[in-house]
Design a protein around this motif. Sequence first.
Motif, PDB file in Angstrom:
ATOM      1  N   ASP A 109       0.808  -1.216   0.000  1.00 14.73           N
ATOM      2  CA  ASP A 109       0.000   0.000   0.000  1.00 14.73           C
ATOM      3  C   ASP A 109       0.848   1.275   0.000  1.00 14.73           C
ATOM      4  O   ASP A 109       0.702   2.116   0.876  1.00 14.73           O
TER       5      ASP A 109
ATOM      6  N   HIS B  77       8.208   0.485   5.027  1.00 16.65           N
ATOM      7  CA  HIS B  77       8.359  -0.948   4.940  1.00 16.65           C
ATOM      8  C   HIS B  77       9.657  -1.298   4.199  1.00 16.65           C
ATOM      9  O   HIS B  77       9.679  -2.157   3.335  1.00 16.65           O
TER      10      HIS B  77
ATOM     11  N   GLU C  77       3.537  -8.076   7.506  1.00 13.73           N
ATOM     12  CA  GLU C  77       2.277  -8.739   7.178  1.00 13.73           C
ATOM     13  C   GLU C  77       2.398  -9.843   6.124  1.00 13.73           C
ATOM     14  O   GLU C  77       1.635  -9.869   5.160  1.00 13.73           O
TER      15      GLU C  77
ATOM     16  N   TYR D 108     -11.083  -1.567   8.905  1.00 12.50           N
ATOM     17  CA  TYR D 108     -11.343  -2.613   7.894  1.00 12.50           C
ATOM     18  C   TYR D 108     -12.289  -3.677   8.445  1.00 12.50           C
ATOM     19  O   TYR D 108     -12.951  -4.376   7.698  1.00 12.50           O
TER      20      TYR D 108
ATOM     21  N   GLU E 143       0.939  -1.274  14.124  1.00 13.91           N
ATOM     22  CA  GLU E 143       0.111  -0.426  13.251  1.00 13.91           C
ATOM     23  C   GLU E 143      -1.302  -0.427  13.800  1.00 13.91           C
ATOM     24  O   GLU E 143      -1.822  -1.478  14.191  1.00 13.91           O
TER      25      GLU E 143
ATOM     26  N   ASN F 225      -3.102   7.346   1.109  1.00 12.63           N
ATOM     27  CA  ASN F 225      -3.502   6.825   2.411  1.00 12.63           C
ATOM     28  C   ASN F 225      -3.544   8.004   3.383  1.00 12.63           C
ATOM     29  O   ASN F 225      -2.548   8.707   3.567  1.00 12.63           O
TER      30      ASN F 225
ATOM     31  N   LYS G  56      -4.152   8.021   6.686  1.00  9.29           N
ATOM     32  CA  LYS G  56      -4.125   7.654   8.107  1.00  9.29           C
ATOM     33  C   LYS G  56      -3.104   8.467   8.903  1.00  9.29           C
ATOM     34  O   LYS G  56      -2.859   8.175  10.069  1.00  9.29           O
TER      35      LYS G  56
HETATM   36  C1  BDP Z   1      -1.443  -2.549   6.623  1.00  8.45           C
HETATM   37  C2  BDP Z   1      -0.107  -2.359   5.940  1.00  8.45           C
HETATM   38  C3  BDP Z   1       0.211  -0.908   5.590  1.00  8.45           C
HETATM   39  C4  BDP Z   1      -1.021  -0.222   5.051  1.00  8.45           C
HETATM   40  C5  BDP Z   1      -2.079  -0.238   6.130  1.00  8.45           C
HETATM   41  C6  BDP Z   1      -3.367   0.476   5.684  1.00  8.45           C
HETATM   42  O1  BDP Z   1       0.939  -2.901   6.708  1.00  8.45           O
HETATM   43  O2  BDP Z   1       1.273  -0.872   4.664  1.00  8.45           O
HETATM   44  O3  BDP Z   1      -0.755   1.074   4.606  1.00  8.45           O
HETATM   45  O4  BDP Z   1      -2.419  -1.572   6.430  1.00  8.45           O
HETATM   46  O5  BDP Z   1      -4.199  -0.186   5.090  1.00  8.45           O
HETATM   47  O6  BDP Z   1      -2.052  -3.653   6.080  1.00  8.45           O
HETATM   48  O7  BDP Z   1      -3.483   1.665   5.902  1.00  8.45           O
END
Ligand code: BDP
Length: 585
Positions: free
Chosen positions: A157, A325, A404, A464, A497, A559, A561
């Motif tokens: 991602d 990563h 992951e 999610y 995370e 993203n 976040k």
């Molecule tokens: C995790 C991953 C990360 C993604 C994050 C997301 O480790 O790289 O950016 O989720 O979905 O699965 O924000």
Amino acid sequence: MLYPIQNEVRSVMELNGIWDVSIERQSVSGSNMPLTDCFKVYVPGSINDQVRDEKIRNHVGDFWYRREVYVPNYLFSQRIVLRFGSVTQRADVYVNGKQVFSHIGGFTPFEFELNKYIRVGKNELEVKVSNILDNTTLPVGYHLKTEDKEEVIPLFDFYNYCGIHRSVVLYTTNDTYIKDIDINYQIKENYAMVLPKVEIVGDYDNIIYEILDDTENVVSASDDIHNLLVDSPRLWQPMNAYLYTLRVKVFSNGRLVDIYSEKFGIRTIEIKNNQLLINGKSYYLKGFGRHEDFPVLGKGHNGAVTVLDHNLMKWMGANSYRTSHYPYAEEDLRLADEEGLLVIDEAPGVGLYSRFNFDVSKNNADNSTWSWVQTQEHHKQVIQELVTRDKNHPSVIAWAIANEPAGHHPGACEYFKPLVELTKSLDYEHRPVVVPNIVNATPELDEITKLVDIICLNRYYGWYIDHGNLNESLEKLKKEVETWHEKYPDKPIMFSEFGVDTVPGLHSLYENPYSEEYQRDYYQAYFDVFDEYSYVIGEHLWNFADFVTGRNLRRIDGNLKGIFTRDRRPKSVAYDIRKRWTSMD
Ligand code: BDP
């Protein structure tokens, strides 16, 4: 691999600046043909955000970089080494028309000796840079090629930025030179015994080792590594760093032929009774997963951004981060050493999951990862490059060798066992090894956690899973934490995370996902859970800042976040977290 430095014996010349780039190879060495179809790209920097042409921005395949390099005659009395901090993802280097070196892997340095390929004065340097990722590379991507289209579909991602991302330098040494230094040490009652392992190439007859304190006073010196004692050593502490320097001098016939100074810190790291102990004291990790990602630069290294990001983390009260990563620029770690920040240093082992989907409920459709990926050899290479580059950094407290992966697909243990063993064997300190876990690799199914030292969980309950429903999802979170603990009572657990996409400036009276309020509620709810368990030893928020990703239905301009926006403005939650972290002991 040692960082290039300038001193009494060595010199460093930067080759950063504006280079010519083209999709087709342009130059014929030695000719004065005008270059056509070239565009300009600044090094270090990603190509993608420096160009206007979308075809170039999204080009899959090779980019040809080219520049002239003038080499002064006085350098030729020494070894001349060409070193790239990183080229993403693959580099083939040509000097005066001849291919002389190749390197696969986009996030670690590589170098080679140049003397036999160059002449005094003008030389032509070309680098063919490829951004192809497939099932043999790390990160992993699906490489699709038909007659009229070539594509890389990332299994991760973040945007597949490419280019010469870190500094390019020419540096020199004498024919006898220090190739590598491992600074091992043992802490005794009231002194430390420093045991460096120094690799030297060429002839020499004497080596002097000196240890300097941070005011450059020599506190110990000897030609025997067994005599390097530091009395009452000052320890390198989290957020209170203290650095010593090991200076190695190599002599031949009484003449100084090489000298190298490497900083190091004296400290211990231990995992004991499900706690992380640094210098015998238990620490709680407060910090972030990050990305190398900034407007215009893409993944190109820029020292000002490094300094700002570290200052923002310290302002927040963070004490740590993970180089998610992939390995970050060496300058980041050098700064973390000075500042006492703790780093979980990650290899680019990302995308090891067949048909990875943001909708995690779809992730169980296929369990073929370990029969499809052919990355194990390359994975060994990237781990080796990571550990040999970063082993002497006191800031590095653990190695994350993947992110992951499909830990529950058949073959996961066979894939990871040798990698964990390799990582430990390369590191004289045997620092903890971790592999941040994906929610589908549950405590019942996962095959990797038994191999690692800290259970690192990447969790998105309330995002999610149970999107927008914090109450329900937190019960699942608690249950999961307790199940992992029952299974591995001695291993600490950390959240490597957790986070939610948040549109800056979007407000809501209700628990509406994407609003700044939802991000605040989400974090508070998670913190309330963490604070219940003494064996939860850390929280790394996802992510430090918003970052660019590939195009995807779930990603609006990347993203979101981040606790900070991509240009580093704080979202409201930053102030809550700052309050929490600065008041935590
Ligand atoms: C995790 C991953 C990360 C993604 C994050 C997301 O480790 O790289 O950016 O989720 O979905 O699965 O924000």
